[in-house]
Structure formats: C-alpha cells, structure tokens
Design a protein around this motif. Sequence first.
Motif, PDB file in Angstrom:
ATOM      1  N   TRP A   1      -4.262  -0.452  -7.765  1.00  0.00           N
ATOM      2  CA  TRP A   1      -5.365  -0.206  -6.442  1.00  0.00           C
ATOM      3  C   TRP A   1      -6.296  -1.012  -4.976  1.00  0.00           C
ATOM      4  CZ3 TRP A   1     -10.967   0.527  -6.395  1.00  0.00           C
ATOM      5  CH2 TRP A   1     -11.541   0.546  -7.670  1.00  0.00           C
ATOM      6  N   GLU A   2      -6.386  -0.641  -4.381  1.00  0.00           N
ATOM      7  CA  GLU A   2      -7.397  -1.337  -3.188  1.00  0.00           C
ATOM      8  C   GLU A   2      -8.041  -0.020  -2.604  1.00  0.00           C
ATOM      9  OE1 GLU A   2      -7.004  -3.559   1.033  1.00  0.00           O
ATOM     10  OE2 GLU A   2      -5.018  -2.950  -0.122  1.00  0.00           O
ATOM     11  N   LEU A   3      -9.518  -1.156  -2.503  1.00  0.00           N
ATOM     12  CA  LEU A   3     -10.416  -0.356  -1.775  1.00  0.00           C
ATOM     13  C   LEU A   3     -11.304  -1.720  -0.452  1.00  0.00           C
ATOM     14  CD1 LEU A   3     -13.056   1.390  -1.764  1.00  0.00           C
ATOM     15  CD2 LEU A   3     -14.391   0.122  -3.431  1.00  0.00           C
TER      16      LEU A   3
ATOM     17  N   ARG B   1       0.435  -0.858  -0.190  1.00  0.00           N
ATOM     18  CA  ARG B   1      -0.269  -0.179   0.202  1.00  0.00           C
ATOM     19  C   ARG B   1       0.720   0.764   0.079  1.00  0.00           C
ATOM     20  NH1 ARG B   1      -4.111  -1.937   4.623  1.00  0.00           N
ATOM     21  NH2 ARG B   1      -5.529  -3.354   4.065  1.00  0.00           N
TER      22      ARG B   1
ATOM     23  N   VAL C   1      -7.404   6.658  -8.612  1.00  0.00           N
ATOM     24  CA  VAL C   1      -6.436   6.002  -8.086  1.00  0.00           C
ATOM     25  C   VAL C   1      -4.977   5.975  -9.888  1.00  0.00           C
ATOM     26  CG1 VAL C   1      -4.769   5.003  -6.856  1.00  0.00           C
ATOM     27  CG2 VAL C   1      -6.619   5.153  -6.356  1.00  0.00           C
TER      28      VAL C   1
ATOM     29  N   LEU D   1     -15.653   7.794  -6.280  1.00  0.00           N
ATOM     30  CA  LEU D   1     -14.006   7.970  -5.117  1.00  0.00           C
ATOM     31  C   LEU D   1     -13.048   8.785  -6.135  1.00  0.00           C
ATOM     32  CD1 LEU D   1     -15.241   4.397  -4.513  1.00  0.00           C
ATOM     33  CD2 LEU D   1     -15.737   6.149  -3.866  1.00  0.00           C
TER      34      LEU D   1
ATOM     35  N   GLN E   1     -14.291  -5.711  -0.216  1.00  0.00           N
ATOM     36  CA  GLN E   1     -12.359  -4.704  -0.473  1.00  0.00           C
ATOM     37  C   GLN E   1     -12.393  -5.395  -2.300  1.00  0.00           C
ATOM     38  OE1 GLN E   1     -12.300  -7.994   2.881  1.00  0.00           O
ATOM     39  NE2 GLN E   1      -9.715  -7.265   2.629  1.00  0.00           N
TER      40      GLN E   1
ATOM     41  N   CYS F   1     -11.694   3.647   2.457  1.00  0.00           N
ATOM     42  CA  CYS F   1     -10.594   3.834   2.027  1.00  0.00           C
ATOM     43  C   CYS F   1      -9.847   3.125   0.752  1.00  0.00           C
ATOM     44  CB  CYS F   1      -9.345   2.880   2.828  1.00  0.00           C
ATOM     45  SG  CYS F   1      -9.331   3.500   5.195  1.00  0.00           S
ATOM     46  N   LEU F   2      -8.878   4.507   0.528  1.00  0.00           N
ATOM     47  CA  LEU F   2      -8.128   3.701  -0.913  1.00  0.00           C
ATOM     48  C   LEU F   2      -6.449   3.631  -1.757  1.00  0.00           C
ATOM     49  CD1 LEU F   2     -11.048   6.090  -3.011  1.00  0.00           C
ATOM     50  CD2 LEU F   2      -9.840   3.431  -3.741  1.00  0.00           C
ATOM     51  N   TRP F   3      -6.313   3.061  -1.466  1.00  0.00           N
ATOM     52  CA  TRP F   3      -4.600   2.849  -1.776  1.00  0.00           C
ATOM     53  C   TRP F   3      -4.093   2.757  -2.828  1.00  0.00           C
ATOM     54  CZ3 TRP F   3      -7.385   0.211   2.384  1.00  0.00           C
ATOM     55  CH2 TRP F   3      -6.858   0.103   3.757  1.00  0.00           C
TER      56      TRP F   3
END
Length: 479
Positions: free
Chosen positions: A353-355, A326, A348, A345, A424, A470-472
Amino acid sequence: MPDLSALDVIVDSWRQTFHLCPPHGLINDPNGLIFWQGAYHVFYQWNPSGCDHQNKHWAHVRSTDLLHWEWLPFALAPDRPYDAQGCYSGCAMDVDGQLFLMYTGNVRDAVGGRSSYQCLARSRDGVRFEKLGPVIDGAPEGYTGHFRDPKVWREGQAWYAVIGAQRDDLAGTVVLAKSADLVAWQLIGELIEPAPFSYMVECPDLFRLDERAVLICCQQTAEVCADGIRRADTAGYLVGEVDLAAARLAHTGFRPLDRGFDFYAPQTLLDASGRRLLIGWMGLPTQPETPTVASGWTHCLTMPRELTLKDGRLLQRPLRELARLRGEVIRMPDTALQAGATVSLPQVPGGVWELDVLIDAPAGADCADCADWVLHLFDSSEQSLRLVCEGSHGRLALIRNCPAAGQFDERKDCEIDTAVTRVQVFVDRSSVEIFVNDGAEVFTTRCYPASEPMPPRWVTTHPLRLRDLCLWPLQPQPR
C-alpha cells in the motif's frame, strides 16, 4: 515484476510485488541502468547459486514503463581469467546504436589477494553480450586492488569515467579517467580528497543536474572506538562544480542519500524525457542474513526515484508512474488531533500500500514549527517499525524492532531544520520506503512481518492536523 515464468522462482510471503528481486539467490548492486532503444534496462549483481556474496553475475531485465519487467538472459557470468571471482559493478553506454557494458572483473589468488580489471562487453541486440576483455589492466600505480565500479558518460568528443578506488595508504577516493574510444584510458586524477576514516569509496556516479555537478558515491569507513572498530557503509552525495580537465570537484560536503537501515550502491540514469532517475540496493555490505535466506533468496532493489536539486540539496521523489499501480483510494477526513491523541488509519489487506498525508501544526501553538508525533508502521506481535518526529529537538527518527532479522530496537535519525509537512509511505510485503517533505529526507528499510500487522496509527505529543490523507492498495497489473 519481471516475467520469470521460465525460471525457478521461489514463492515466499515476503517476496516483493513492485520491487525488483531475484527469482532465487542473492541480488545486490544495480548496474548498467540505461534507457536504450525505447526501453529501460536494469542489470544487477546476482548470485544465482546461493545467498552469499560469491559467483557474481549480471542479471538483466527491461521495461517500457518502469513498472512491468521482462526477464532476459543474464548478461555476464564470471567465466574468464580476468573476472573469474565475479563480474562486479559497472555501467552501460549507447555507442552508435550498440549497447556496451563496462564492469569490474574481480580476481582472487590462492591466499585471498585481490586484482581488478575494468572490462568491456558489447551487444548489438541488447540481449546477447560479447566480452571484449580488460581495457584497464589491473589497478594503476598508487592504488590497491580495490579499484572498481566504473560509471561512464560522454561529454563532447571524449568518454569520461569515475571509478571507486583505495590508495596504497588505504584511504578511499574517486578517480577520474578519460578516453577517446573506450579502450585506451588516461587517468586524470582524484576528484575528491579522502574523508576521515574512509578506507574505500565505491559505486561513484557523476552527473549534472540543474547546471550543478552531483557526485553520488558510497563511503566505507572504519573508526577505532572504545568498544572496538566501528564500521559504516554510507551512500551519499556531494554537490558543487567540477573541473574535468583538472579532476577536481569543489563541493559543499558529503550528505547521506537515505536515512534508513537498508540502502546502498545507488546508480542513476537519464530517461528519454530528461529526468534523472535513481535505483538503489535495499541492503548493505555487512548485515545479518535476512529471514528470506531460509527460502533461498535475499535482498531487492528500491523502487525508482526522480532526482531534483533544491537549494543545493538532492530531493528524491517517488517515481510518478507508480500512481498507475494504485487501486481504489481510501480517503480520511481532515483530522485535528490534540496532544496525546491516537488515530488509527484503515487497514489495507495484502501488505502492499501507499500513504500520502499533509501535516499542519495549529497556528499560534507553542510548537507550531516543531510538532512531536509517532507514526506506527508494520506493528505486530513480532515486530515494530515507527517514524518518530521529535520536532521540539529538531530530529526525525526511524526505530525498528525485528527479531526475525536479528534487529532489536535499532534507531536511525537525522536533524531537521523545518517542520515535517508531508509524509509519503510505500509498503511492499517486506519493505518500507518513506519520503519526507517531497523527498528532502528518505528512509528505506526491510521488515519481515510473521503475521498481519496492525493498522497504521498516529500518536501525537503536540496538537496537529492531518489533511488530504489518502491510502491506496498497490497492485501491479498485467500489461
């Protein structure tokens, strides 16, 4: 990603960043998953000379963290009379500090007839392998040449293997075999009765989890319908109690492992800390060519998943080590959405990316436990992918429109008996893996955006609240 600097690695905007994919050619089943002498080893079916299902080798990578992979020389090539048309799927075992492989050698005759041989190979250093030849010479009496994919484990003083099989009556099943030395094998019997319309069961994997027996396998079915023969290739699992002496698994029924469009041939391993981990192939035996074939490569493996049991159901959670990939977190404030609302959202950049988000329906609402909403992912002018919660009808669906891959408004869905409270999502250039309610349901699919997709967005039909969103950005880092 594996270290492929010495290989001919194809550069492609759809190439994955944190998933295993081939440097070129075709990848399919993961094989020989094992934690051995301080490292994770993953082998996989690989055609280094093309993107069709021919010339199957065993490619080989290893890692100490499941994130960064070192490319090793291929372990097996189809170069013997007993595996001339392919080194098919199998497993790895630690035998007194040496690394053994057991795999299926595939042989075809001049008119296409198939023979199969269960074969051994051995390595003292985990890199160079010596073939020892067949230990089950052809299919046993009562079975066709579709007899393959051994998965071996040790229990007490004996070795056991589950092998995918097709009976002479063209019904699929899983055979249990036993050996004292990995060389002489005795067939004990069939673990499961053939399912309706099932003509083959392949890629079996039997293990214990929380004192229950779990059999993962892939059912191939062909059902005659009004519009022709409907074929399905489904990776799933059965949970119950196993009697190895009698070769019987008393189970509660077959349940799919993944609800998406691209998931098959999973295999598991036990790591040093006792976790049961799973990796699958992000593809299917029969499907249109992927757009990456034009660039000279196709398919990839899923990211590793941690398995647990809850109330007789297998949960798949994202590998916890993935959090190390991340970047800086993007947090959104908790948001209450009214019926008909849309919230976008943040975008990214980079397409990796990850949500992670929790979902609440308002207390006292008419549909408190069955909110309806749509999460739009990977949308662009060329394609769309959306997760649709039809809570009021007890269904969850993934809908994909990807003309570049020959896929038009396809839908995969499942029943849900509880509210969706957590989602996720992991996106990696040309793939999406979605985990719902801590892995109670998973959707895996490939997507091929030709341009920068629009930011993800949520559209609601009933009121709900998004919290802890959260987003990464995900960026594999050098060692």
